[in-house]
Design a protein around this motif. Structure first.
Motif: not given
Length: 275
Positions: A197-208, A226-234
């Motif tokens: 559940p936290f992966s999109p934010r963690l990925f985005a922070a790392y990318a930034e 980020v979008s891949v994780a969001e899609k997997a999580l809905g």
């Protein structure tokens, strides 16, 4: 009796710095008519069992209202949590609710004070990330870093560790230490092939942070996940829209239980994988 009859006993304990006990506090906010106080989960109800019947009902109703409003009107949710604290301020579940509502409302000093009390009462370290973020919010990133280095923080795993890593990274960025900010995010939960559940934010922070360091190719790779994780999580852009049916006006509104209001302990950290 003392001869000096002009002495007046204080109406409250002057050492009690809780917002709920200040003289200038507002009157308690209104309770929705459908709230009964019986919506609390078993653990919260157990803690409230030490109160009198009148106080138990009061505290329970205001806790439920705080949860109902937390994402809609954080300030009003905070006022409800404060109202609960006036009669149940010695209970861990109440201090936790006040701290989290204060955090949502942006009152970081109050949130920090309440969550420190909650931690002392309960021995629970779940909210260390929130506490560290509060320290950032009051302009003390150095103290936030210190908090994340405590032994209890070092023993966190799963979502609690990931949340703390994001706060720690932010604290290092506050101090203009970008390399340390990147390293802070490199926890086991930073898994490019698994979505929590936290992966999109963690990925985005790392990318930034990678982008800030000029490592643009790596930054784009993580940003794409980020979008891949969001899609997997809905979640995010892939979250199902909320559909409101205005024809069922007689249907009873769904009321959250307290366990739906307060962040859950990280007892389930299974993510979704992809190849």
């Amino acid at each position: 009796m003392h001869e000096n009859s002009s002495y007046e006993r204080p109406s409250r304990n002057p050492r009690d710095l809780r917002r709920s006990n200040r003289d200038e506090r507002d009157r308690s906010p209104e309770i929705d008519e459908d709230i009964t106080g019986k919506e609390l989960d078993r653990e919260a109800s157990r803690q409230l069992g030490t109160l009198t019947d009148v106080n138990r009902k009061w505290v329970a109703k205001h806790l439920i209202m705080a949860g109902r409003l937390l994402e809609i009107d954080p300030q009003l949710a905070f006022e409800h949590a404060l109202a609960a604290s006036r009669r149940g301020g010695r209970l861990a579940v109440v201090r936790e609710a006040v701290g989290l509502a204060a955090y949502a409302a942006g009152d970081y000093a109050e949130a920090l004070r309440e969550l420190r009390t909650y931690r002392r009462i309960s021995g629970d370290n779940t909210h260390l990330a929130v506490m560290a973020d509060c320290l950032r919010g009051v302009g003390k990133p150095d103290k936030a870093v210190e908090l994340t280095q405590e032994p209890e923080a070092q023993r966190l795993t799963g979502s609690a560790r990931a949340e703390l890593a994001m706060v720690l990274s932010g604290a290092y960025l506050d101090q203009d230490d970008t390399e340390a900010a990147l390293k802070a995010l490199e926890v086991p939960e930073l898994d490019i092939n698994r979505a929590y559940p936290f992966s999109p934010r963690l990925f985005a922070a790392y990318a930034e942070v990678l982008h800030t360091l000029g490592r643009t190719d790596e930054a784009e790779k993580w940003r794409a996940r980020v979008s891949v994780a969001e899609k997997a999580l809905g979640t995010g852009a892939f979250e199902d829209p909320e559909i409101l049916d205005f024809d069922d006006e007689d249907e009873e509104p769904a009321t959250p239980r307290l366990k739906d209001v307060l962040p859950q302990k990280p007892d389930s950290d299974k993510g979704r994988t992809w190849h």
